[in-house]
Scaffold this motif. Structure first.
Motif, PDB file in Angstrom:
ATOM      1  N   VAL A 330       6.409 -63.852 -27.646  1.00 51.41           N
ATOM      2  CA  VAL A 330       6.003 -63.260 -26.362  1.00 51.41           C
ATOM      3  C   VAL A 330       5.304 -64.365 -25.591  1.00 51.41           C
ATOM      4  N   GLN A 332       3.388 -66.778 -22.686  1.00 48.16           N
ATOM      5  CA  GLN A 332       2.181 -66.619 -21.878  1.00 48.16           C
ATOM      6  C   GLN A 332       2.523 -66.166 -20.458  1.00 48.16           C
ATOM      7  N   GLN A 394       4.038 -58.508 -18.606  1.00 47.50           N
ATOM      8  CA  GLN A 394       3.606 -58.931 -19.930  1.00 47.50           C
ATOM      9  C   GLN A 394       3.906 -57.861 -20.964  1.00 47.50           C
ATOM     10  N   ILE A 398       6.389 -57.914 -24.336  1.00 49.42           N
ATOM     11  CA  ILE A 398       5.993 -57.485 -25.683  1.00 49.42           C
ATOM     12  C   ILE A 398       6.997 -56.470 -26.215  1.00 49.42           C
ATOM     13  N   CYS A 411       2.523 -64.279 -30.370  1.00 51.46           N
ATOM     14  CA  CYS A 411       2.014 -63.817 -29.077  1.00 51.46           C
ATOM     15  C   CYS A 411       1.152 -64.902 -28.455  1.00 51.46           C
ATOM     16  N   ASP A 412       1.591 -65.412 -27.314  1.00 53.56           N
ATOM     17  CA  ASP A 412       0.887 -66.495 -26.620  1.00 53.56           C
ATOM     18  C   ASP A 412       0.097 -65.899 -25.453  1.00 53.56           C
ATOM     19  N   VAL A 414      -1.216 -62.894 -24.882  1.00 53.59           N
ATOM     20  CA  VAL A 414      -0.575 -61.679 -24.386  1.00 53.59           C
ATOM     21  C   VAL A 414      -1.541 -60.717 -23.708  1.00 53.59           C
ATOM     22  N   LEU A 430      -0.047 -53.719 -31.975  1.00 53.69           N
ATOM     23  CA  LEU A 430       0.367 -54.809 -32.842  1.00 53.69           C
ATOM     24  C   LEU A 430      -0.245 -54.666 -34.228  1.00 53.69           C
ATOM     25  N   LEU A 443      -1.226 -65.199 -33.332  1.00 55.45           N
ATOM     26  CA  LEU A 443      -1.901 -64.880 -32.073  1.00 55.45           C
ATOM     27  C   LEU A 443      -2.560 -66.128 -31.499  1.00 55.45           C
TER      28      LEU A 443
END
Length: 497
Positions: A330, A332, A394, A398, A411-412, A414, A430, A443
């Motif tokens: 995911v 940024q 965003q 996801i 996940c960057d 998120v 999550l 994460l």
């Protein structure tokens, strides 16, 4: 205009093509020398209001009432040629996903110089220094792909300042930045307003930034329902700590360089099945480059990546469909990753079909379920990315990653574009995914409280190298490296215990 407001928005109402109200009777006044913050939940209309000041509403939307005056001009009454001149010379806008607006083939010095009033190399270097990007001799020669998300934001800000505008508009300029840089950017915006006599407005979800730096605050409401809370989600505290298992992801001695300049230098990372691993470090430390290499979007010059013991190519070519499905990212900045010609429903349906995650007749039902899991109504399936706010995009990103049912979900930042309640709901989702399916979570975040609360292990990067790693509680309680101590110095110790 010297004694009056630079921007005055009065009674502005904007409707979507289907009649939904995006803004209702909104007002905004921006004055030279003042910094104004726009706040409100994701989807409240902050981006729509900022775009209205530029005279460019999202495609398909309609201004049904109200007026927008900028520097003495009604922007919705100006001829197109005069409006372009206004936006080109006196008004600057930096969007929430500035990297998507940077030509990937152009170097930083050219990106800034093409818009600058003063194109001398020393003037370009001065602009980079002003946005907290001092040129080390190589930065101005890099292309956007060799920059971190935070660096791309600051290059976009330097481009905006190069025109010497009178009005500066920024959409979430501090999202995804580490606390020290976030504060530097907040201070910079105040400095630009006061010293350059600019009228500056920025949208922001961070209440600390708003309270500390804004001279004026405008709060927008929302027509969206709150994110759905599932029965399987649990509060963040207390939580079960994952005690380890067989590694599902192993990275060994990874090296990546851009134009001969190292971006990753011998990086190692191990993520156990079902665990949550945090990656932290200042902007430009190599976090995004690391995860892009893991998922195959960036080639490594050397090193290995293994998934459940099986070696993976560091480029997508050579990876099978099942390997691509198993590791999902995911990003940024989701705007550049979502196909603008596809509806949200088509975007989510594609991985469901591609990876055969449900029967053909169940795709629509599964799309609706994915949307509701990330706090979006089913009707969003018929919208396009340009009809969504940054936070909504965003959440779609996801949902798209979840559609592939991955073994490793990366996940960057998120939650950086989400309000606190929605961000907590997404993290609960999550966490529930990990507990139900054993999905490993990686994460990346500058929010150290989030990392402390939601991860089992943490890896600290500095200049492309791992300077410290271990169990999150141990690293954050007794950091050994100065970089880690410096990062933790921006957070409250009690929150990281």
């Amino acid at each position: 205009m010297a004694d009056g407001p630079a921007v005055r928005v009065s009674g502005l109402t904007v409707a979507a093509p289907d009649g939904r109200i995006l803004l209702q009777d909104s007002s905004l006044t921006l004055s030279p020398g003042r910094l104004t913050a726009l706040t409100g939940p994701s989807g409240a209309g902050k981006t729509t209001l900022l775009r209205a000041v530029t005279g460019l509403l999202p495609p398909g939307t309609t201004r049904t009432a109200g007026r927008v005056d900028v520097l003495g001009h009604d922007v919705f009454a100006l001829p197109e040629r005069e409006l372009r001149a206004l936006r080109g010379k006196r008004l600057a806008y930096v969007g929430q996903d500035p990297g998507s607006g940077l030509n990937p083939r152009m170097r930083v010095r050219t990106l800034i110089g093409e818009l600058a009033v003063d194109r001398r190399p020393e003037a370009v270097r001065a602009l980079l220094a002003e946005v907290r990007l001092p040129d080390d001799g190589s930065l101005a020669a890099r292309r956007p792909g060799a920059l971190s998300g935070g660096q791309q934001r600051r290059v976009a800000l330097a481009r905006a300042l190069a025109r010497r505008p009178e009005v500066l508009l920024l959409d979430e300029p501090t999202a995804g930045l580490h606390p020290e840089l976030r504060d530097e950017i907040g201070e910079l915006l105040g400095h630009l307003a006061r010293e350059h006599h600019l009228a500056v407005a920025f949208s922001c979800h961070d209440p600390e930034v708003v309270e500390r730096y804004a001279d004026e605050v405008v709060t927008l409401g929302t027509h969206l329902p709150p994110p759905r809370t599932h029965s399987h989600t649990r509060p963040a505290r207390p939580r079960k700590e994952h005690r380890g298992g067989p590694p599902v992801l192993q990275v060994r001695d990874l090296h990546v360089a851009f134009g001969g300049v190292p971006a990753l230098d011998g990086v190692d990372l191990t993520v156990a099945a079902g665990s949550a691993a945090g990656i932290v470090g200042v902007s430009g430390s190599g976090k995004t480059t690391l995860v892009r290499t893991v998922v195959g979007l960036q080639r490594a010059s050397s090193g290995t990546v293994h998934l459940a013991g099986t070696p993976l190519r560091t480029g997508l070519r050579g990876r099978g469909r099942e390997q691509r499905r198993a590791v999902q990212l995911v990003p940024q900045n989701p705007l550049g990753a979502l196909n603008p010609s596809r509806t949200v429903g088509a975007t989510l349906g594609r991985p469901l079909r591609l990876h055969r995650r449900c029967a053909a007749g169940e795709v629509r039902e599964r799309v609706v379920d994915l949307l509701e899991q990330v706090g979006l109504p089913p009707a969003f399936a018929d919208r396009y990315p340009y009809e969504l706010s940054g936070g909504q995009r965003q959440r779609v990103a996801i949902a798209r990653a979840l559609a592939a049912d991955p073994e490793v979900l990366i996940c960057d930042e998120v939650t950086s574009a989400l309000d606190a309640d929605t961000g907590a709901a997404v993290m609960d989702l999550l966490t529930g995914l990990r507990e139900r399916r054993g999905t490993a979570l990686v994460l990346i975040s500058h929010d150290l409280r989030l990392v402390a609360d939601r991860t089992d292990t943490v890896t600290v990067l500095e200049s492309g190298r791992v300077v410290e790693s271990g169990r999150t509680a141990e690293v954050f309680t007794a950091p050994r490296h100065p970089t880690t101590r410096a990062l933790l110095g921006t957070a409250e110790p009690a929150d990281l215990a």
